[in-house]
Write a protein that holds these residues in place. Sequence first.
Motif, mmCIF file in Angstrom:
data_model
loop_
_atom_site.group_PDB
_atom_site.id
_atom_site.type_symbol
_atom_site.label_atom_id
_atom_site.label_comp_id
_atom_site.label_asym_id
_atom_site.label_seq_id
_atom_site.Cartn_x
_atom_site.Cartn_y
_atom_site.Cartn_z
ATOM 1 N N LYS A 12 84.995 18.829 96.731
ATOM 2 C CA LYS A 12 85.115 19.545 98.111
ATOM 3 C C LYS A 12 84.645 18.758 99.123
ATOM 4 C CE LYS A 12 82.224 22.026 99.674
ATOM 5 N NZ LYS A 12 81.364 21.866 100.740
ATOM 6 N N LEU A 70 95.450 27.543 96.882
ATOM 7 C CA LEU A 70 94.394 27.521 95.846
ATOM 8 C C LEU A 70 94.675 26.164 94.882
ATOM 9 C CD1 LEU A 70 93.456 31.043 95.134
ATOM 10 C CD2 LEU A 70 92.133 29.279 96.374
ATOM 11 N N ASP A 112 86.148 23.914 105.827
ATOM 12 C CA ASP A 112 84.867 23.623 105.359
ATOM 13 C C ASP A 112 83.964 22.577 106.340
ATOM 14 O OD1 ASP A 112 82.481 23.292 103.529
ATOM 15 O OD2 ASP A 112 83.419 21.227 103.212
ATOM 16 N N THR A 117 81.626 29.506 105.653
ATOM 17 C CA THR A 117 82.527 30.535 104.857
ATOM 18 C C THR A 117 83.943 30.591 105.655
ATOM 19 O OG1 THR A 117 81.473 32.085 106.288
ATOM 20 C CG2 THR A 117 80.441 31.678 104.330
ATOM 21 N N LEU A 133 91.578 36.293 101.410
ATOM 22 C CA LEU A 133 90.983 35.436 100.507
ATOM 23 C C LEU A 133 89.268 34.946 101.224
ATOM 24 C CD1 LEU A 133 91.140 33.297 98.258
ATOM 25 C CD2 LEU A 133 91.771 31.827 99.854
ATOM 26 N N GLU A 134 88.617 35.147 100.463
ATOM 27 C CA GLU A 134 86.940 34.896 100.753
ATOM 28 C C GLU A 134 86.452 33.563 100.108
ATOM 29 O OE1 GLU A 134 84.383 38.532 101.333
ATOM 30 O OE2 GLU A 134 85.773 39.331 100.063
ATOM 31 N N VAL A 135 86.194 32.640 100.820
ATOM 32 C CA VAL A 135 85.490 31.390 100.126
ATOM 33 C C VAL A 135 84.066 30.966 100.869
ATOM 34 C CG1 VAL A 135 86.081 28.819 100.033
ATOM 35 C CG2 VAL A 135 87.938 30.666 99.947
ATOM 36 N N ASP A 136 83.420 30.838 99.944
ATOM 37 C CA ASP A 136 82.106 30.395 100.248
ATOM 38 C C ASP A 136 81.802 29.064 99.992
ATOM 39 O OD1 ASP A 136 79.374 29.732 100.936
ATOM 40 O OD2 ASP A 136 78.454 31.443 99.663
ATOM 41 N N TRP A 137 82.058 28.150 100.752
ATOM 42 C CA TRP A 137 82.117 26.630 100.484
ATOM 43 C C TRP A 137 80.679 26.215 100.206
ATOM 44 C CZ3 TRP A 137 86.712 25.060 100.425
ATOM 45 C CH2 TRP A 137 87.714 25.784 101.257
ATOM 46 N N ASP A 152 84.516 30.569 91.497
ATOM 47 C CA ASP A 152 85.401 31.666 91.774
ATOM 48 C C ASP A 152 85.437 32.050 93.400
ATOM 49 O OD1 ASP A 152 86.156 32.043 89.048
ATOM 50 O OD2 ASP A 152 84.443 33.598 88.840
ATOM 51 N N VAL A 153 86.687 32.235 93.773
ATOM 52 C CA VAL A 153 86.920 32.912 95.259
ATOM 53 C C VAL A 153 87.575 34.314 95.326
ATOM 54 C CG1 VAL A 153 87.174 30.712 96.400
ATOM 55 C CG2 VAL A 153 89.021 31.666 95.370
#
Length: 769
Positions: A12, A70, A112, A117, A133-137, A152-153
């Motif tokens: 990432k 994704l 990112d 986030t 869609l929720e993404v916590d980098w 997971d996201v």
Amino acid sequence: MEKSFKVSSALKDIIGRDLITNDFVAIFELVKNAFDAHAKRVDIEFDVDSIIITDDGKGMSQADITSKWLFVAYSAKRTGEEDADLPRDYRDAISQRRGYAGNKGIGRFSCDRLGKTLDLYSRPVGGKVVEHLEVDWTSFEQDAKKEFATIDVDLTETGAFPKPKRAKPPARSGTMLVISGLRDEWGYEKIDRLRSYLAKLVDPFQSTTDLKIVTHVADEDWPDVEGEVGNQIIDLLNEKTARICVEITDGLIKTTLHDRGVLIYKIEEDSPYPAMAGSVVEASLYFLNRRAKHTFTSRMGVQPVQFGNLFLFVNGFRIYPIGEPTDDTFGIGRRKQQGTSRYLGLRDILGKVDVSAPIGMYREASSRDAGLIDTPAKEELYDAIMRHLVQRLERYVVTVNWADSLDQERDDASGLRSDTARARIIRIVRAMAGSQKIRLIDYDHDLIDTVNERSAEFEESMEGLAIVAQETGDKALLARIERSRQRYEELKQSEAEAKRRADEETEARREAERRARAAEMLASETGAKLERVEKQAQLLLNAQAQGSEELQLLHHQVIIYASEVQALARRSMRKLAGANPQVESVMLDLEQIAFQNSRILAVTRLATQANFKLNADKIDVDILQYIKEYAEKVGTLYGDINSATFDANGISLRRVFRPVDIAIVIDNLFSNAGKAGARQMTFTCRRTSTGGAVEIVVADDGRGIDEGSVDPGKIFERGYSGSPRGSGLGLYHVKQVIEELGGSIGLDPERPKGSARFVIRLPRETKRA
């Protein structure tokens, strides 16, 4: 044993923050994604700890998010599947592009780069719900040994888009990115720099007019950094400077060159670039003289050199850093160092190359700020840019614009109408018409026409015009060329006859002087003859004095008669102006009569002054000193000007010139000033910053120019007069004489509005155009 790769969660950072070099590039990547989604508008809202980017594009379904967004490094744009599942009516409504701005499948990691986030909201065309869609980098940063795909996201559904404080959410389809936990502060200065960055990235030359970018700042009153991002460079430059436009498509290269609204040439040739087949290139390049640079700075709030130079766009978006102020991808700056007066530099130009091409033909480097990857198509593109865009504009500017220092201050085409400038332009067009590989399609027929027979460039211009006329089949131009050549031959014969007679008279005078000296020597041999010789000499002196008085009276009579001839010729020209085109030849003959009569007047005035004897057609002296003496001692004896002062400022300029021509210049300037109520004239000399030329600023105390009824850009044109009693020949003759000396004359660009202050530029040596 069969094994497979495992991908670390650290991937990432490698394709995110490490690859996306700065925050501006990150936002630009997200804007490009909106463009590729056929968005018409992108809103960017800045809050205390969040950035919200909203577009009204086609949006994404749950399947799109899962199988495309994704899917790291996968790009449906590259495989041709990007728009395959859109409803037919939507596909018909959107503009079909030849390619996409992004196609690597990693631009989404710009989120990112900007924050910790991401909340992605999207609704597809015809969709009823909004995907969330929720993404916590930061979860990808905790353990590099953890595999990327195992983190997971969350993907869920919601009924509507959230409502930002100022930006509007999509009304139907579209996408909203809410980036929180910002990794950097976004204050006024940074947002202002982002807008400038986006103004260049989203084509400032308006090739992407279908995309609008708008910025908002929540909870702040910063109007200067809110609203639509954009420039009006096209409107600013199109009619103000020289520009060249090149189109490469379908195996042809079409080139059009304009200078301040005047068509110089339009040509067509076969493309020698096979690797570029299938792409369309549209390029525009502008030359910025001093006036254009000043206009740009005052309107745009930034100097052109700080804005950039030659930008490259592929499928509507900029390839960074090409065109940045310090970038020299095409080697233009390096060429300039080899010859400052022969080549254009980065400071002299502003332009763009806009390429539409299939996916993969022109590939951007993965670092996002390293230009294009080397491919045969890229090499041919760069060669085409230099040969057909830069060098052709350069050839015109060096030959025409830079040859006249006063042109640096013009934002109109007035300087192109002189015979000297037209001769230079004819040389440029002739080179195009004479090439076997180039087809001359069009040119300005008023500009590319016969020049005055007295012009030093007449013979060369006629040869060039003949080639242009033959290549384009212009029979009317060929006929005008033939008539001009006949008048030129008649003029040459007349001048040759006049010179022969003058030589005979000069020889007769010299013979008389030789006999007088012989007689004087013979008389001195004997003292007995001295008294008789002295008496004879006294008789001769008395006769000479009487003859001198009579000659002066005759000179004044000639002035009276010549002035009447001048008035009659000009009156006839006014009557014939606008008449049937068949009288054009008569008009030209009358103009010749008026000019030659001006010389008669000038010679007569010179002959009445003891300090201005004409022993030769041309003299080689300090021309500034000569102008000073004529203006102060002779010019004020006739007409309304009572006094004249000439300040050389310690400058001298030795030149070969005809005294009678200088008299024509001063007499006409004095005459025009007198008609405007002037009684005093001033001449002030100064050196130019380059080339060693001298400029003479000419001013008077008259009423000046009434710009409400007189067009300052036309006052040097033949037949144009600001007075109903004028013939429009005085300043026209002045301009011709100055141009024959290799110089130029124009209104002082720094003069007060309405004043008649002129600048005469004289080079150190006469140079053929």
